[in-house]
Motif scaffolding. Structure first.
Motif, PDB file in Angstrom:
ATOM      1  N   TYR A 130      26.721  32.226  57.308  1.00 32.04           N
ATOM      2  CA  TYR A 130      26.282  30.891  58.493  1.00 32.04           C
ATOM      3  C   TYR A 130      26.514  29.691  57.521  1.00 32.04           C
ATOM      4  CZ  TYR A 130      23.554  27.541  61.052  1.00 32.04           C
ATOM      5  OH  TYR A 130      23.362  26.604  61.791  1.00 32.04           O
ATOM      6  N   ASN A 131      27.349  28.748  58.446  1.00 33.25           N
ATOM      7  CA  ASN A 131      28.047  27.381  57.856  1.00 33.25           C
ATOM      8  C   ASN A 131      26.831  26.507  58.432  1.00 33.25           C
ATOM      9  OD1 ASN A 131      30.110  25.147  58.896  1.00 33.25           O
ATOM     10  ND2 ASN A 131      29.332  25.295  56.735  1.00 33.25           N
ATOM     11  N   PHE A 132      26.222  25.609  57.667  1.00 33.66           N
ATOM     12  CA  PHE A 132      25.197  24.572  58.284  1.00 33.66           C
ATOM     13  C   PHE A 132      26.189  23.654  58.797  1.00 33.66           C
ATOM     14  CE2 PHE A 132      22.690  26.856  54.979  1.00 33.66           C
ATOM     15  CZ  PHE A 132      21.487  27.152  55.751  1.00 33.66           C
ATOM     16  N   TYR A 133      25.726  23.260  60.103  1.00 33.17           N
ATOM     17  CA  TYR A 133      26.757  22.249  60.789  1.00 33.17           C
ATOM     18  C   TYR A 133      27.129  21.021  60.164  1.00 33.17           C
ATOM     19  CZ  TYR A 133      28.313  19.792  64.781  1.00 33.17           C
ATOM     20  OH  TYR A 133      29.226  19.029  65.640  1.00 33.17           O
ATOM     21  N   ASN A 134      28.311  20.606  60.111  1.00 30.18           N
ATOM     22  CA  ASN A 134      28.864  19.532  59.395  1.00 30.18           C
ATOM     23  C   ASN A 134      28.570  19.404  57.870  1.00 30.18           C
ATOM     24  OD1 ASN A 134      30.108  18.644  61.725  1.00 30.18           O
ATOM     25  ND2 ASN A 134      28.371  17.404  62.510  1.00 30.18           N
ATOM     26  N   THR A 135      28.626  20.793  57.263  1.00 28.72           N
ATOM     27  CA  THR A 135      28.316  20.436  55.825  1.00 28.72           C
ATOM     28  C   THR A 135      29.279  21.478  55.138  1.00 28.72           C
ATOM     29  OG1 THR A 135      26.497  22.038  55.626  1.00 28.72           O
ATOM     30  CG2 THR A 135      25.635  19.821  55.998  1.00 28.72           C
ATOM     31  N   ASN A 136      29.090  21.490  53.961  1.00 26.74           N
ATOM     32  CA  ASN A 136      30.193  22.326  53.166  1.00 26.74           C
ATOM     33  C   ASN A 136      29.358  23.447  52.647  1.00 26.74           C
ATOM     34  OD1 ASN A 136      32.110  20.974  53.683  1.00 26.74           O
ATOM     35  ND2 ASN A 136      32.552  20.191  51.634  1.00 26.74           N
ATOM     36  N   ILE A 137      28.020  23.859  53.070  1.00 20.18           N
ATOM     37  CA  ILE A 137      27.176  24.634  52.697  1.00 20.18           C
ATOM     38  C   ILE A 137      27.088  25.691  53.453  1.00 20.18           C
ATOM     39  CG2 ILE A 137      24.587  25.159  51.786  1.00 20.18           C
ATOM     40  CD1 ILE A 137      24.313  22.052  51.354  1.00 20.18           C
ATOM     41  N   TYR A 138      27.112  26.975  52.866  1.00 19.47           N
ATOM     42  CA  TYR A 138      27.416  28.391  53.431  1.00 19.47           C
ATOM     43  C   TYR A 138      25.797  29.250  52.829  1.00 19.47           C
ATOM     44  CZ  TYR A 138      31.873  27.199  55.168  1.00 19.47           C
ATOM     45  OH  TYR A 138      32.794  26.545  56.021  1.00 19.47           O
ATOM     46  N   LEU A 139      25.420  29.888  53.608  1.00 16.73           N
ATOM     47  CA  LEU A 139      24.451  31.074  53.350  1.00 16.73           C
ATOM     48  C   LEU A 139      24.972  32.424  54.028  1.00 16.73           C
ATOM     49  CD1 LEU A 139      21.593  31.680  51.805  1.00 16.73           C
ATOM     50  CD2 LEU A 139      20.531  31.455  54.243  1.00 16.73           C
ATOM     51  N   SER A 140      24.800  33.508  53.087  1.00 15.71           N
ATOM     52  CA  SER A 140      25.310  34.681  53.686  1.00 15.71           C
ATOM     53  C   SER A 140      24.456  35.933  53.020  1.00 15.71           C
ATOM     54  CB  SER A 140      26.740  34.925  53.055  1.00 15.71           C
ATOM     55  OG  SER A 140      26.889  35.339  51.919  1.00 15.71           O
ATOM     56  N   PHE A 141      24.424  36.739  53.815  1.00 19.68           N
ATOM     57  CA  PHE A 141      23.557  38.013  53.525  1.00 19.68           C
ATOM     58  C   PHE A 141      24.465  39.353  53.502  1.00 19.68           C
ATOM     59  CE2 PHE A 141      21.160  41.778  54.793  1.00 19.68           C
ATOM     60  CZ  PHE A 141      20.311  42.032  53.450  1.00 19.68           C
ATOM     61  N   ASP A 142      24.687  40.031  52.804  1.00 24.82           N
ATOM     62  CA  ASP A 142      25.401  41.056  52.567  1.00 24.82           C
ATOM     63  C   ASP A 142      24.964  42.580  52.274  1.00 24.82           C
ATOM     64  OD1 ASP A 142      26.305  41.565  49.609  1.00 24.82           O
ATOM     65  OD2 ASP A 142      26.986  39.432  49.975  1.00 24.82           O
TER      66      ASP A 142
END
Length: 166
Positions: A128-140
């Motif tokens: 998931y890319n937090f809208y209008n940011t360069n921060i991503y969170l993933s689960f794998d």
């Protein structure tokens, strides 16, 4: 010796990742991501997109008092119903070392020698890319099969990764 071999492997893989030309993302900027992984293991991640939908990721993490490195190819696909959400599938390989006397891999009662493991990996996840940011969170979820006789299948590797894109 094996720790320096793993470090050399990780440095070489990072050099290869950064030598690959960057892909122009749909937003118009280049995607290289650096992140922290936490789950059944702790470590770091460097992901570099080589096309708009495919990426190469290097993970280095600690588990069972040993170090592992995995190099993976991942194919990303949008989830249209959720803005900023993607799912991805991929595979690759890994190499790990456990040094005695700290070694506590689950396949031995007490570490009495150095251990290594190498094999193939599969990965499936959501990012998931937090809208209008360069921060991503993933689960794998990243099951792995080892070619070393005493380890076989590691099916329980799962983690959250918090990434920053630049």
């Amino acid at each position: 010796m094996k720790k320096s071999l793993l470090l050399s492997f990780a440095v070489c893989m990072m050099a290869i990742i950064f030598a690959i030309p960057q892909a122009s993302a749909q937003q118009g900027y280049y995607n290289t991501m650096v992140g922290f992984r936490a789950g059944t293991s702790l470590g770091g991640s460097v992901k570099r997109f080589v096309t708009d939908q495919s990426a190469v990721e290097l993970m280095v993490f600690n588990r069972w008092k040993g170090w592992n490195a995995a190099l993976l190819y991942e194919y990303h696909m949008d989830i249209r119903e959720f803005r900023g959400m993607e799912w991805y599938l991929g595979g690759g390989g890994h190499y790990g070392v456990w040094k005695e006397p700290k070694a506590e891999p689950p396949w031995v009662y007490k570490g009495t020698e150095d251990y290594t493991a190498y094999g193939i990996d599969f990965i499936a996840g959501l990012e998931y890319n937090f809208y209008n940011t360069n921060i991503y969170l993933s689960f794998d979820w990243k099951p792995a099969y080892n070619f070393v006789d005493f380890t076989k299948l590691w099916w329980d590797e799962a983690a959250f990764t918090l990434r920053y894109s630049f």
